[in-house]
Structure formats: structure tokens, C-alpha cells
Design a protein around this motif. Structure first.
Motif, PDB file in Angstrom:
ATOM      1  N   ASN B 148       0.933  -1.098  -0.074  1.00  0.00           N
ATOM      2  CA  ASN B 148       0.090   0.105  -0.045  1.00  0.00           C
ATOM      3  C   ASN B 148       0.760   1.290  -0.046  1.00  0.00           C
ATOM      4  OD1 ASN B 148      -2.472  -1.472  -0.052  1.00  0.00           O
ATOM      5  ND2 ASN B 148      -2.543  -1.283   2.226  1.00  0.00           N
ATOM      6  N   SER B 149       2.093   1.204  -0.154  1.00  0.00           N
ATOM      7  CA  SER B 149       3.072   2.382  -0.590  1.00  0.00           C
ATOM      8  C   SER B 149       2.362   3.115  -1.720  1.00  0.00           C
ATOM      9  CB  SER B 149       4.604   2.077  -0.397  1.00  0.00           C
ATOM     10  OG  SER B 149       4.906   1.227   0.471  1.00  0.00           O
ATOM     11  N   VAL B 161       1.434   0.142  -4.042  1.00  0.00           N
ATOM     12  CA  VAL B 161       2.422  -1.231  -4.111  1.00  0.00           C
ATOM     13  C   VAL B 161       1.039  -2.159  -3.889  1.00  0.00           C
ATOM     14  CG1 VAL B 161       3.834  -2.215  -2.973  1.00  0.00           C
ATOM     15  CG2 VAL B 161       4.410   0.027  -3.527  1.00  0.00           C
ATOM     16  N   TYR B 162       1.111  -3.331  -4.682  1.00  0.00           N
ATOM     17  CA  TYR B 162       0.105  -4.223  -4.428  1.00  0.00           C
ATOM     18  C   TYR B 162       0.711  -5.398  -3.673  1.00  0.00           C
ATOM     19  CZ  TYR B 162      -3.642  -7.187  -6.137  1.00  0.00           C
ATOM     20  OH  TYR B 162      -4.907  -7.967  -6.307  1.00  0.00           O
ATOM     21  N   GLU B 163       1.930  -6.019  -4.037  1.00  0.00           N
ATOM     22  CA  GLU B 163       2.665  -6.776  -3.408  1.00  0.00           C
ATOM     23  C   GLU B 163       4.017  -6.671  -3.288  1.00  0.00           C
ATOM     24  OE1 GLU B 163       1.691 -10.505  -5.290  1.00  0.00           O
ATOM     25  OE2 GLU B 163      -0.323 -10.885  -4.218  1.00  0.00           O
ATOM     26  N   VAL B 164       4.930  -7.088  -2.268  1.00  0.00           N
ATOM     27  CA  VAL B 164       6.125  -6.802  -2.249  1.00  0.00           C
ATOM     28  C   VAL B 164       7.005  -7.861  -1.884  1.00  0.00           C
ATOM     29  CG1 VAL B 164       7.718  -5.130  -0.945  1.00  0.00           C
ATOM     30  CG2 VAL B 164       5.253  -4.990  -0.629  1.00  0.00           C
ATOM     31  N   VAL B 171       3.136  -3.272  -8.829  1.00  0.00           N
ATOM     32  CA  VAL B 171       2.323  -1.751  -8.680  1.00  0.00           C
ATOM     33  C   VAL B 171       0.947  -1.938  -9.423  1.00  0.00           C
ATOM     34  CG1 VAL B 171       2.258   0.679  -8.744  1.00  0.00           C
ATOM     35  CG2 VAL B 171       4.508  -0.583  -8.222  1.00  0.00           C
ATOM     36  N   ILE B 172       0.156  -1.528  -8.907  1.00  0.00           N
ATOM     37  CA  ILE B 172      -1.120  -1.292  -9.669  1.00  0.00           C
ATOM     38  C   ILE B 172      -1.276   0.074  -9.680  1.00  0.00           C
ATOM     39  CG2 ILE B 172      -2.575  -1.250  -7.188  1.00  0.00           C
ATOM     40  CD1 ILE B 172      -4.876  -2.940  -8.825  1.00  0.00           C
ATOM     41  N   SER B 173      -1.749   0.421 -11.051  1.00  0.00           N
ATOM     42  CA  SER B 173      -1.810   1.747 -11.394  1.00  0.00           C
ATOM     43  C   SER B 173      -3.294   2.296 -11.134  1.00  0.00           C
ATOM     44  CB  SER B 173      -1.642   2.214 -12.698  1.00  0.00           C
ATOM     45  OG  SER B 173      -2.422   1.481 -13.615  1.00  0.00           O
ATOM     46  N   ILE B 174      -3.306   3.674 -10.944  1.00  0.00           N
ATOM     47  CA  ILE B 174      -4.467   4.451 -10.631  1.00  0.00           C
ATOM     48  C   ILE B 174      -5.689   4.440 -11.845  1.00  0.00           C
ATOM     49  CG2 ILE B 174      -3.955   6.077  -8.922  1.00  0.00           C
ATOM     50  CD1 ILE B 174      -3.972   8.187 -11.124  1.00  0.00           C
ATOM     51  N   TYR B 271       4.211   3.357   3.184  1.00  0.00           N
ATOM     52  CA  TYR B 271       3.004   3.542   3.577  1.00  0.00           C
ATOM     53  C   TYR B 271       3.017   3.324   5.274  1.00  0.00           C
ATOM     54  CZ  TYR B 271      -2.011   2.186   5.024  1.00  0.00           C
ATOM     55  OH  TYR B 271      -3.249   2.459   5.824  1.00  0.00           O
ATOM     56  N   VAL B 272       2.496   4.535   5.653  1.00  0.00           N
ATOM     57  CA  VAL B 272       2.547   4.692   7.169  1.00  0.00           C
ATOM     58  C   VAL B 272       1.080   4.746   7.523  1.00  0.00           C
ATOM     59  CG1 VAL B 272       3.239   5.949   9.362  1.00  0.00           C
ATOM     60  CG2 VAL B 272       4.396   5.961   7.073  1.00  0.00           C
ATOM     61  N   GLU B 273       0.513   3.640   8.619  1.00  0.00           N
ATOM     62  CA  GLU B 273      -0.717   3.631   9.090  1.00  0.00           C
ATOM     63  C   GLU B 273      -0.990   4.869   9.855  1.00  0.00           C
ATOM     64  OE1 GLU B 273      -3.179   0.329  10.211  1.00  0.00           O
ATOM     65  OE2 GLU B 273      -1.471  -0.826   9.537  1.00  0.00           O
ATOM     66  N   LYS B 274      -2.041   5.478   9.520  1.00  0.00           N
ATOM     67  CA  LYS B 274      -2.553   6.762  10.402  1.00  0.00           C
ATOM     68  C   LYS B 274      -2.980   6.555  11.825  1.00  0.00           C
ATOM     69  CE  LYS B 274      -3.626   9.080   6.030  1.00  0.00           C
ATOM     70  NZ  LYS B 274      -4.823   9.047   4.968  1.00  0.00           N
ATOM     71  N   GLU B 275      -2.504   7.231  12.472  1.00  0.00           N
ATOM     72  CA  GLU B 275      -3.062   6.995  13.902  1.00  0.00           C
ATOM     73  C   GLU B 275      -4.008   8.025  14.249  1.00  0.00           C
ATOM     74  OE1 GLU B 275       0.234   6.936  16.543  1.00  0.00           O
ATOM     75  OE2 GLU B 275       1.339   5.707  15.584  1.00  0.00           O
ATOM     76  N   VAL B 276      -5.330   7.746  14.893  1.00  0.00           N
ATOM     77  CA  VAL B 276      -6.179   8.638  15.061  1.00  0.00           C
ATOM     78  C   VAL B 276      -5.947   9.483  16.509  1.00  0.00           C
ATOM     79  CG1 VAL B 276      -8.661   9.111  15.404  1.00  0.00           C
ATOM     80  CG2 VAL B 276      -7.879   7.358  13.927  1.00  0.00           C
ATOM     81  N   ASP B 277      -5.576  10.732  16.224  1.00  0.00           N
ATOM     82  CA  ASP B 277      -5.257  11.415  17.331  1.00  0.00           C
ATOM     83  C   ASP B 277      -6.627  12.023  18.079  1.00  0.00           C
ATOM     84  OD1 ASP B 277      -3.966  12.787  19.549  1.00  0.00           O
ATOM     85  OD2 ASP B 277      -2.987  14.110  18.193  1.00  0.00           O
ATOM     86  N   GLN B 278      -7.203  11.569  18.892  1.00  0.00           N
ATOM     87  CA  GLN B 278      -8.303  12.164  19.538  1.00  0.00           C
ATOM     88  C   GLN B 278      -8.300  13.547  20.279  1.00  0.00           C
ATOM     89  OE1 GLN B 278     -11.388  10.948  19.339  1.00  0.00           O
ATOM     90  NE2 GLN B 278     -10.932   8.879  18.243  1.00  0.00           N
ATOM     91  N   GLU B 279      -7.087  13.761  20.993  1.00  0.00           N
ATOM     92  CA  GLU B 279      -6.767  14.877  21.476  1.00  0.00           C
ATOM     93  C   GLU B 279      -6.477  15.988  20.680  1.00  0.00           C
ATOM     94  OE1 GLU B 279      -4.925  12.645  25.668  1.00  0.00           O
ATOM     95  OE2 GLU B 279      -3.657  13.748  24.328  1.00  0.00           O
ATOM     96  N   GLY B 280      -5.756  15.875  19.787  1.00  0.00           N
ATOM     97  CA  GLY B 280      -5.431  17.051  18.808  1.00  0.00           C
ATOM     98  C   GLY B 280      -4.148  17.696  19.433  1.00  0.00           C
ATOM     99  N   GLY B 281      -3.592  18.494  18.498  1.00  0.00           N
ATOM    100  CA  GLY B 281      -2.404  19.618  18.998  1.00  0.00           C
ATOM    101  C   GLY B 281      -3.113  20.870  19.565  1.00  0.00           C
TER     102      GLY B 281
END
Lengths: 165, 282
Positions: B148-149, B161-164, B171-174, B271-281
Motif C-alpha cells: 500500500n505504499s 504497491v500491491y505486493e512486495v 504496482v497497481i496503477s490508478i 505506507y504509514v498507518e494513520k494514527e487517530v489522534d483524539q486529543e489533537g494539538g
């Protein structure tokens, strides 16, 4: 033909098709040399050679450039299976035979591919594909005919369509 | 008996293949050791032949396109005029941005959009079939790439990126169907969102979430950051707006900025998994 040459043929075909032969795309489509060679092997060599070539080529395409494993492996195997049946009733020396086999082989490939994609809900509308498929059929028939004629002469010692031989 | 055994073997192999297709659909998280090593073995040969192909393509393209150069020149002259105007506007915006950045630093604001490192690589082989637009690149796990990069090139978004493998990736194109991309308009105001999907014919079709969205031909669109792709990567230019009263959402047709027929070098954003930040900055 020895098995190691068949494996080498499948490797060379995959490498060239995925690299250099990309130059020959017309209307976004390129000829499918795997179908062409698998049919020629099924018609003019042995069934084992045809199956080995089809399975190795299919597996390579599935592993390196496929969306899922087994699709090309199965379709190429199926094409060889059907062509082996067809060549039992067709006269291999007729110039129409390669034209018919190449066209039917390419149609089977796309038909089965469409069916598989349909069942996994990943199909592409046929309206977007017909031009590519038609171009591929035309290219496979043309290229397949010349390669078939050349191999036929080497195997049988006379020209394809030469009924006085 | 022999025939019955053959039929049984055929059915068994067929069933196993169908099972394998189902299990591997959508791309596997890890590929097998043999696949990975085989890919690494083939990679130098494929890279060699691809470079020959690119060289031939580069040398023959001017000859093939010689008749189109007059139109191309006229279009470039028009684009040049428009870009000059844009430079003036952007310089003003850039000054404002510099002031705001300074202010942000002064207030010790937490930067959430830190830029991630790129991995540059070559396209080594392209799809043999005519249904999809997949290709392989000469970088894998060893170079820091994961599933998923995001794949981009100098012009814009290329795919995912589909498989590594160890030293290669698929790679799968858009422009592939079923490849959805969240987008937004490249505008200062009227920030409309939507989802794009490929059509295999090197064009994209999108749906705007806002039924009253007003977009026009010639507008550029970028990734919205929803889904797998990072925010702000150029996707393409709208060439048709489909206004159909029967449809709830407006549709747009987009020409990608990337020429998918001629991709030879790409960059990969891991690809970096997004962390849900509840508190925020604060």
C-alpha cells in the motif's frame, strides 16, 4: 523438444513480453505470445510440452504481474486442453488451421478471464475492452500464422497449405 | 477407471486454483520465499531489456510525433502564458505562507504533515495481458517499501504497491478499474471532495460528494488524503463534467497528468498507518 528448452522458452517469452515487446502496443493492446506459442506446441509438438509451457508462463504472469494467483495458469492450461481436442479433428496442414486456432484461443482467454473477473466483482465493462481484444486477436492471428507456418515446415518438411506435397 | 481418475484430478486441481485465486485476491501481505528470490533473479535481466526498450522508444518517438509538433508548440505557448500569470499569484501566496510558517513556529504548533522519505526506483516490467495496468519496480522490502505504499513520478500520482518481494514490488496503477482514489480540487476556495476510479483506457472517472459542487473543465485535482494516498499529490486535469439530472452526484472525467504508456522511473512513499489522534494539538 527437451523439457529444459521448453522452460527456457517460457522464461524468455515472459521476459521479452514484459519488457521489450511492450514497444509493440497498438490501441493499447499487445500480442499475447504465450497463447501463440502454447497453441503451436499443442498442435505441432507434444501435449506435455504444451502444458509445461502454458503452466510455467501462466504461473510467471500470475506471480509477477497478476492481480491474483492461478488465473493465467488455469486459462492457458484450458486453452491447451481445448486445442488438443480441436487438432484431432482439424487438418494441421491447412493454412486456415492456425488462423482459426489463434483466434479461438484468444477469444477463450478473454472470455474465461471476463468470467473470473465477473465472479470476483472486478470486471471491466466490455465496451471499454472490445477494441483492445479485437486488436489482440488480429495481432495473434497474424503473428501466430507466420510462426505456425515456419514451425510446420521444419516439423513436416513441406509448406503449410501445400496440398501437392 | 483411468478416465475417472483424470476427471477427479482435473476437478481437484480446478478447485485448488479457484481457492488460490480467492485467497490471493487483493494482494498478499507477504509473498513466498521462492517468489521473492525468483523475482530478484529475473530483475537484472528485465531491467536490461526494459532499458533497451526505453532507449528505442526515446529515439523513435520524435520521428513518430513529427507531425504533431506544430500543435504541441501552440499549446505549450498558451500554457506558458497561463503559467506566467500563475507565478505572480503564487509568489504573493508564498510570501503569505512564509509569514504564517513563521507565526506557526513562534506559537510552537505541532506539525502533523511531516514529509516522509522517498525511494527512487525503475520500472522493470509491465503487464503482459491487456486487461490491467500493473507493473513491477526494482525496489522491495530491503529498500523500505511495504504494501500500500504510494507510487508517484515527477508529474503526479502513479499508483499503489500491491505486493512486495525482497528487491521488487508489484504496482497497481490508478487507471486500473477498482483502484479508488480520494480527491479534492486544487483550489484556494470551494474545496470539493470526491472519489475517482480508473477505466483501463488511461482515463479516470470521479464522483463529487457535494451534489451542488461547481467544477469546470481544466481544473486540476489532487489527492485528498482519504484512504491510502497521502494528501496533496497531483492526479490530473478535468476534461469533461457530466451533469445528469438523474444522477444525485455530479461526475467528472479526468485525464491523468502521468503518461502511463511511458513510465520508466518512479518514486515510492512508504505506507504509514494513520494514527487517530483524539486529543489533537494545541
Amino acid at each position: 523438444m527437451k523439457y529444459r528448452y521448453i522452460i527456457l522458452l517460457a522464461l524468455v517469452n515472459f521476459i521479452l513480453s514484459s519488457t521489450l515487446f511492450q514497444l509493440f502496443r497498438i490501441n493499447g493492446a499487445m500480442p499475447n505470445f504465450t497463447i501463440v506459442i502454447a497453441i503451436i506446441l499443442a498442435a505441432l509438438s507434444t501435449s506435455q510440452n504444451a502444458y509445461i509451457f502454458a503452466f510455467i508462463s501462466g504461473a510467471m504472469q500470475d506471480i509477477f504481474l497478476g492481480r491474483m494467483l492461478g488465473v493465467n495458469f488455469m486459462i492457458y492450461g484450458l486453452i491447451v486442453y481445448l486445442v488438443l481436442y480441436l487438432v484431432e479433428v482439424l487438418f494441421k496442414g491447412n493454412f486456415m488451421t492456425p488462423l482459426f486456432l489463434m483466434a479461438i484461443g484468444t477469444i477463450i482467454y478473454h472470455f474465461v478471464f471476463y468470467l473470473i473477473m465477473f465472479f470476483i466483482q472486478s470486471t471491466i465493462p466490455f465496451s471499454l475492452m472490445y477494441l483492445k481484444i479485437a486488436t489482440e486477436i488480429a495481432m495473434n492471428v497474424l503473428i501466430g500464422y507466420f510462426i505456425y507456418a515456419w514451425v510446420f515446415k521444419r516439423v513436416h518438411g513441406y509448406k503449410l497449405g501445400d496440398f501437392n506435397a | 477407471m483411468d478416465n475417472r481418475l483424470k476427471k477427479f484430478a482435473l476437478i481437484l486441481i480446478g478447485s485448488l486454483l479457484i481457492l488460490m485465486m480467492i485467497l490471493s485476491f487483493g494482494g498478499r501481505d507477504r509473498i513466498t520465499f521462492i517468489e521473492s528470490k525468483l523475482g530478484s533473479l529475473l530483475m537484472p535481466v528485465q531491467r536490461f531489456f526494459t532499458s533497451i526498450g526505453n532507449f528505442v522508444d526515446e529515439k523513435t518517438e520524435p520521428i513518430i510525433n513529427v507531425l504533431n509538433y506544430k500543435d504541441l508548440n501552440e499549446n505549450l505557448a498558451l500554457e506558458n502564458e497561463a503559467l506566467k500569470e500563475q507565478i505572480v499569484n503564487l509568489t504573493m501566496s508564498q510570501k503569505e505562507l512564509a509569514e504564517l510558517t513563521e507565526l506557526k513556529r513562534a506559537l510552537k504548533y505541532v506539525d502533523s504533515d511531516a514529509q516522509i522519505g522517498y525511494v527512487s526506483c525503475n520500472v522493470i516490467s509491465k503487464d503482459v495481458g491487456n486487461w490491467f495496468n500493473m507493473f513491477t519496480i526494482d525496489a522491495g522490502v530491503n529498500q523500505g517499501i511495504n504494501k500500500n505504499s504510494t507510487v508517484i513520478n515527477g508529474n503526479g500520482l502513479v499508483g499503489l504497491v500491491y505486493e512486495v518481494g525482497d528487491n521488487w514490488s508489484k504496482v497497481i496503477s490508478i487507471v486500473d478499474q477498482k483502484s479508488s482514489v480520494g480527491f479534492e480540487m486544487l483550489r484556494v476556495t470551494d474545496d470539493y471532495d470526491g472519489v475517482l476510479s480508473g477505466t483501463t483506457n488511461y482515463e479516470l472517472i470521479g464522483e463529487l460528494f457535494d451534489p451542488k459542487a461547481s467544477v469546470k473543465v481544466g481544473d486540476y485535482i489532487v489527492t485528498s488524503g482519504l484512504g491510502m494516498y497521502p494528501k496533496g499529490i497531483l492526479i490530473g486535469k478535468i476534461y469533461e463534467v457530466v451533469v445528469d439530472k438523474d444522477l444525485i452526484l455530479n461526475k467528472i472525467k479526468v485525464t491523468p497528468v502521468v503518461d502511463f504508456r511511458k513510465i520508466d522511473k518512479v518514486m515510492v512513499i512508504p505506507y504509514v498507518e494513520k494514527e487517530v489522534d483524539q486529543e489533537g494539538g494545541e
